[in-house]
Scaffold this active site. Sequence first.
Site, PDB file in Angstrom:
ATOM      1  N   PRO A  88       2.942  14.423   6.767  1.00  0.00           N
ATOM      2  CA  PRO A  88       1.710  15.185   6.477  1.00  0.00           C
ATOM      3  C   PRO A  88       1.768  16.589   7.070  1.00  0.00           C
ATOM      4  O   PRO A  88       0.999  17.457   6.676  1.00  0.00           O
ATOM      5  CB  PRO A  88       0.632  14.354   7.167  1.00  0.00           C
ATOM      6  N   GLU A 115       3.849   5.976  13.723  1.00  0.00           N
ATOM      7  CA  GLU A 115       3.113   7.251  13.923  1.00  0.00           C
ATOM      8  C   GLU A 115       3.938   8.447  13.467  1.00  0.00           C
ATOM      9  O   GLU A 115       3.461   9.571  13.417  1.00  0.00           O
ATOM     10  CB  GLU A 115       2.740   7.407  15.413  1.00  0.00           C
ATOM     11  N   ARG A 153      13.267  14.509 -13.197  1.00  0.00           N
ATOM     12  CA  ARG A 153      12.950  14.896 -14.581  1.00  0.00           C
ATOM     13  C   ARG A 153      13.261  16.358 -14.872  1.00  0.00           C
ATOM     14  O   ARG A 153      13.246  16.798 -16.016  1.00  0.00           O
ATOM     15  CB  ARG A 153      11.498  14.571 -14.935  1.00  0.00           C
ATOM     16  N   ASP A 168       6.076  21.588 -19.357  1.00  0.00           N
ATOM     17  CA  ASP A 168       5.246  20.817 -18.416  1.00  0.00           C
ATOM     18  C   ASP A 168       3.994  21.557 -17.995  1.00  0.00           C
ATOM     19  O   ASP A 168       3.959  22.772 -17.986  1.00  0.00           O
ATOM     20  CB  ASP A 168       6.012  20.622 -17.104  1.00  0.00           C
TER      21      ASP A 168
HETATM   22  C1  4FV Z   1       3.200  11.572   4.205  1.00  0.00           C
HETATM   23  C2  4FV Z   1       2.411  12.436   3.426  1.00  0.00           C
HETATM   24  C3  4FV Z   1       2.696  10.566   5.162  1.00  0.00           C
HETATM   25  C4  4FV Z   1       2.812   9.596   8.232  1.00  0.00           C
HETATM   26  C5  4FV Z   1       3.222   8.659   9.313  1.00  0.00           C
HETATM   27  C6  4FV Z   1       4.447   8.150   7.341  1.00  0.00           C
HETATM   28  C7  4FV Z   1       3.269   8.977   6.956  1.00  0.00           C
HETATM   29  C8  4FV Z   1       4.166   7.679   8.720  1.00  0.00           C
HETATM   30  N1  4FV Z   1       4.477  11.819   3.931  1.00  0.00           N
HETATM   31  N2  4FV Z   1       3.265  13.185   2.664  1.00  0.00           N
HETATM   32  N3  4FV Z   1       1.071  12.541   3.374  1.00  0.00           N
HETATM   33  N4  4FV Z   1       3.644   9.986   5.968  1.00  0.00           N
HETATM   34  O1  4FV Z   1       1.506  10.300   5.247  1.00  0.00           O
HETATM   35  O2  4FV Z   1       4.499  12.796   2.992  1.00  0.00           O
HETATM   36  O3  4FV Z   1       5.329   7.742   9.449  1.00  0.00           O
END
Ligand code: 4FV
Length: 257
Positions: A88, A115, A153, A168
């Site tokens: 995130p 985490e 794609r 697209d």
């Molecule tokens: C996430 C997202 C996501 C966070 C902790 C995996 C998680 C756990 N990845 N975009 N939103 N990852 O939430 O890519 O490790």
Amino acid sequence: MFFTVLTIFPEMFDPFWEHGIVRRAIEGKIIRASAVNIRNFAEDRHQATDDRPYGGGSGMVMKPEPLAAAIREASKTMPGAKTVLLTPQGRMFNQQMARELASCGGLILVCGRYEGVDERICDDLIDYEISIGDYVLTGGELAGMVIMDAVTRLIPGALGGEDAAEKDSFSDGLLEHAHYTRPRIFEDREVPEVLLSGHHQEIERWRLESSLMRTLLKRPDLLEKRELPDQETEVLRRWGNQIEKILDCHRSPIKRS
Ligand code: 4FV
């Protein structure tokens, strides 16, 4: 295009690779994809890939040693490949980034769990941190699949019709025009006549106006940040004038009569 996914749940990717355009791209050797279990790089007898966070607190953190070993091994088999951590914290994934990644030739997708991963992995083993959205997943695997799907794609030959990807949504910064197929009449609603006319210029114009209208109504932000070719400016100005005329009518009742 080569994809290696680093995950503690490699089996999650089997159904993804066995269906649709991704499956055909693998069979057509347009892409090659494999999932590697990070646990295979854990040295201790419990093959632990996670541990308690320094500083206390809830949840677990992915240990750096197995991850670093897995990334280095994958980099050895895919020279020049870029490493991507799904998190995130990353740059928001979009079509422009999909095009960028499609030109990389090789991607090592690191899927975190718990985490997240020990920060020392990000310092010198990760090229891109990418997020698919401002929400928290239980793991990076689904985000990894989203990236692989959007990138695959765009690889020439993956979509069959060479130019399919050019048409697209977002490929030119607009939402796609409305699509119709048989039957011509569905529950008393007819397909727009122009699409049956065979008049390709008229059809292209209709599709442009459909894209512009949908983008104006659903994603005006895309129009604000986009270079507007004259043809589109002309259409938007015409709509703007029509709206002005209507508002004018309502400003002065006399005009309405
Ligand atoms: C996430 C997202 C996501 C966070 C902790 C995996 C998680 C756990 N990845 N975009 N939103 N990852 O939430 O890519 O490790």
